[in-house]
Design a protein around this motif. Structure first.
Motif, PDB file in Angstrom:
ATOM      1  N   GLY A 113      -3.437   2.211  -7.872  1.00 48.75           N
ATOM      2  CA  GLY A 113      -3.720   0.968  -7.160  1.00 48.75           C
ATOM      3  C   GLY A 113      -2.673  -0.115  -7.289  1.00 48.75           C
ATOM      4  O   GLY A 113      -1.553   0.102  -7.756  1.00 48.75           O
ATOM      5  N   ALA A 114      -3.058  -1.284  -6.875  1.00 44.92           N
ATOM      6  CA  ALA A 114      -2.181  -2.454  -6.956  1.00 44.92           C
ATOM      7  C   ALA A 114      -3.025  -3.615  -7.479  1.00 44.92           C
ATOM      8  O   ALA A 114      -4.248  -3.623  -7.320  1.00 44.92           O
ATOM      9  N   THR A 115      -2.369  -4.545  -8.099  1.00 47.93           N
ATOM     10  CA  THR A 115      -3.087  -5.689  -8.656  1.00 47.93           C
ATOM     11  C   THR A 115      -2.656  -6.942  -7.904  1.00 47.93           C
ATOM     12  O   THR A 115      -1.450  -7.191  -7.759  1.00 47.93           O
ATOM     13  N   HIS A 244       0.992  -6.444  -6.859  1.00 46.17           N
ATOM     14  CA  HIS A 244       1.926  -5.742  -7.728  1.00 46.17           C
ATOM     15  C   HIS A 244       1.421  -4.302  -7.871  1.00 46.17           C
ATOM     16  O   HIS A 244       0.376  -4.080  -8.479  1.00 46.17           O
ATOM     17  N   PRO A 245       2.142  -3.315  -7.279  1.00 42.63           N
ATOM     18  CA  PRO A 245       1.664  -1.929  -7.405  1.00 42.63           C
ATOM     19  C   PRO A 245       1.810  -1.426  -8.840  1.00 42.63           C
ATOM     20  O   PRO A 245       2.811  -1.749  -9.500  1.00 42.63           O
ATOM     21  N   ASN A 246       0.822  -0.684  -9.298  1.00 42.22           N
ATOM     22  CA  ASN A 246       0.838  -0.225 -10.689  1.00 42.22           C
ATOM     23  C   ASN A 246       1.605   1.098 -10.801  1.00 42.22           C
ATOM     24  O   ASN A 246       1.000   2.170 -10.907  1.00 42.22           O
ATOM     25  N   ASP A 281      -3.837   2.251  -2.669  1.00 37.31           N
ATOM     26  CA  ASP A 281      -2.978   1.057  -2.602  1.00 37.31           C
ATOM     27  C   ASP A 281      -1.617   1.237  -3.271  1.00 37.31           C
ATOM     28  O   ASP A 281      -0.677   0.509  -2.952  1.00 37.31           O
ATOM     29  N   VAL A 282      -1.515   2.183  -4.191  1.00 36.89           N
ATOM     30  CA  VAL A 282      -0.254   2.389  -4.902  1.00 36.89           C
ATOM     31  C   VAL A 282       0.873   2.815  -3.953  1.00 36.89           C
ATOM     32  O   VAL A 282       2.048   2.652  -4.254  1.00 36.89           O
ATOM     33  N   ALA A 283       0.449   3.335  -2.782  1.00 37.95           N
ATOM     34  CA  ALA A 283       1.436   3.770  -1.786  1.00 37.95           C
ATOM     35  C   ALA A 283       1.184   3.083  -0.442  1.00 37.95           C
ATOM     36  O   ALA A 283       1.651   3.545   0.589  1.00 37.95           O
ATOM     37  N   ASP A 286       0.252  -2.082   3.108  1.00 34.47           N
ATOM     38  CA  ASP A 286      -0.169  -2.628   4.391  1.00 34.47           C
ATOM     39  C   ASP A 286      -1.691  -2.788   4.529  1.00 34.47           C
ATOM     40  O   ASP A 286      -2.204  -3.909   4.625  1.00 34.47           O
ATOM     41  N   TYR A 287      -2.455  -1.680   4.505  1.00 33.45           N
ATOM     42  CA  TYR A 287      -3.890  -1.767   4.829  1.00 33.45           C
ATOM     43  C   TYR A 287      -4.750  -2.198   3.638  1.00 33.45           C
ATOM     44  O   TYR A 287      -5.651  -3.029   3.787  1.00 33.45           O
ATOM     45  N   ARG A 288      -4.546  -1.550   2.472  1.00 29.47           N
ATOM     46  CA  ARG A 288      -5.191  -1.968   1.220  1.00 29.47           C
ATOM     47  C   ARG A 288      -6.707  -2.115   1.305  1.00 29.47           C
ATOM     48  O   ARG A 288      -7.278  -3.067   0.772  1.00 29.47           O
ATOM     49  N   GLN A 289      -7.365  -1.218   1.983  1.00 33.20           N
ATOM     50  CA  GLN A 289      -8.828  -1.277   2.098  1.00 33.20           C
ATOM     51  C   GLN A 289      -9.459  -0.107   1.339  1.00 33.20           C
ATOM     52  O   GLN A 289      -8.822   0.932   1.158  1.00 33.20           O
ATOM     53  N   ALA A 290     -10.721  -0.280   0.927  1.00 34.26           N
ATOM     54  CA  ALA A 290     -11.413   0.789   0.200  1.00 34.26           C
ATOM     55  C   ALA A 290     -11.475   2.057   1.051  1.00 34.26           C
ATOM     56  O   ALA A 290     -11.248   3.163   0.558  1.00 34.26           O
ATOM     57  N   ILE A 291     -11.750   1.875   2.336  1.00 37.51           N
ATOM     58  CA  ILE A 291     -11.926   3.041   3.212  1.00 37.51           C
ATOM     59  C   ILE A 291     -10.598   3.766   3.436  1.00 37.51           C
ATOM     60  O   ILE A 291     -10.549   5.002   3.468  1.00 37.51           O
TER      61      ILE A 291
END
Ligand code: NDP
Length: 323
Positions: A113-115, A244-246, A281-283, A286-291
């Motif tokens: 993910g990302a923070t 910030h991507p982890n 989200d780590v990759a 742009d979209y960063r949504q749960a789905i």
């Protein structure tokens, strides 16, 4: 001897758990390490109302618990622990957990993910889930007909402000510089929406309110002769100062973009290392949504299964040739 794992998943957000569900159902005996924040970013938000299948909404924490149970039902082993070191130079890949034990993975799904970045104010923690958010798509709905502020001057901030302008009555966009950093088209859009007001050269330095946010202390023109502070009444504050991507522990082995997001083959979770996949989200800056994260977790598990099947066939052929 290090423990050997067929399919190792790192991260316990929607991408990680979905990968675990699919990998479990494909008999890959997945092991998932939950990471620093079990359940991921969704556990820090309030209700999730945009994930299909939940017409009445569900809390982020509850949803992640359901994901976990579903993954376990299909044989995934969920472990607590954080990856501290990796060696992806050769397969099986060596992954160190909590600086202590090292496991060997035939396939690796990175879903760390990302923070969201925060300003670093003590008040942000105080009002987390009570008026402070880092996701307008997730939490904007709770501010219908209310007054909100978005902090940031980039594309994300503009996008969040535009989204919120359709929900809230009034949106302040608080920008620390005298100009926006966002692309020209986004700048034009925010400047032409009547209920968005841009406050240039201003910064949030504090929040107030009994239980929920009721106002922000704003510092105007920091360091200038006419520097001043004032109180801005708001019902919600949205941080949009970047994510910030982890990826720190994987960066050495994989291609990443300038902000650290893992680069995969377009439309797939395939990284440049065979058998290593990146989902969620780590990759995805742009979209960063749960789905969308869940969908890429599914793709990663399918790719892991394909990779393992190909390896198996290769081994059989090599064995036959050697006889
Ligand atoms: P950016 O890094 O582009 O912008 C961050 C913004 O936050 C800047 O305005 C920065 O101010 C401000 N900021 C940073 N720290 C603080 C702080 N402590 N206090 C106040 N303000 C602060 O991040 P984004 O998330 O906006 O975008 C990331 C990338 O994703 C970009 O390349 C962007 O173009 C892309 N993107 C594209 C979208 C699209 O095309 N639809 C949508 C969203 C993102 P300052 O300028 O002063 O440094």
């Amino acid at each position: 001897m290090a423990e050997k794992i067929k399919c190792l998943i790192i991260g316990s957000g929607p991408a990680g758990y979905t990968a675990a569900i699919y990998a479990g159902r494909a008999n890959l005996s997945p092991v998932l390490y939950a990471g620093m924040q079990p359940g991921g970013q969704l556990t820090t938000t309030t209700d999730i109302e945009n994930f299909p299948g939940y017409p009445n909404g569900i809390s982020g924490f509850e949803m992640m618990e359901e994901f976990r149970k579903q993954a376990e039902k299909f044989g995934a082993e969920i472990r607590m622990g954080n990856v501290t070191e990796t060696d992806l130079s050769n397969s099986p890949y060596r992954i160190t957990i909590d600086g202590k034990e090292t496991v060997e993975a035939e396939t690796l799904i990175i879903a760390t993910g990302a923070t969201a970045k925060y300003l670093g104010l003590a008040d942000e923690r105080k009002y987390a889930g009570a008026g402070v958010s880092a996701c307008a798509t997730c939490d904007g709905f709770f501010y219908r007909k209310k007054t909100v502020a978005v902090v940031g001057g980039g594309d994300t901030a503009c996008e969040e402000a535009i989204y919120l302008s359709n929900v809230a009555e009034k949106v302040y966009l608080i920008v620390r510089k005298p100009e926006l950093r966002a692309s020209k088209i986004m700048q034009i859009r925010v400047k032409t929406i009547p209920n968005i007001e841009i406050l240039f050269e201003q910064e949030v330095v504090g929040l107030s309110g009994e239980k929920f946010v009721e106002g922000a202390t704003i510092l105007k023109r920091r360091g200038q002769e006419d520097e001043s502070t004032y109180e801005l009444p708001i019902d919600g504050l949205f941080l949009a100062i970047g994510h910030h991507p982890n990826t720190e522990v994987f960066k050495q082995w994989l291609d990443t973009d300038e902000t650290g997001y893992i680069i995969t083959q377009p439309g797939t979770p395939i990284t440049k290392v065979a058998g290593v996949f990146a989902a969620g989200d780590v990759a995805d800056p742009d979209y960063r949504q749960a789905i969308t994260a869940a969908a890429s977790g599914c793709k990663a598990a399918i790719e892991a299964e394909r990779y393992l099947s190909t390896m198996e066939v290769c081994e059989i052929i090599a064995e036959r040739k050697s006889k």
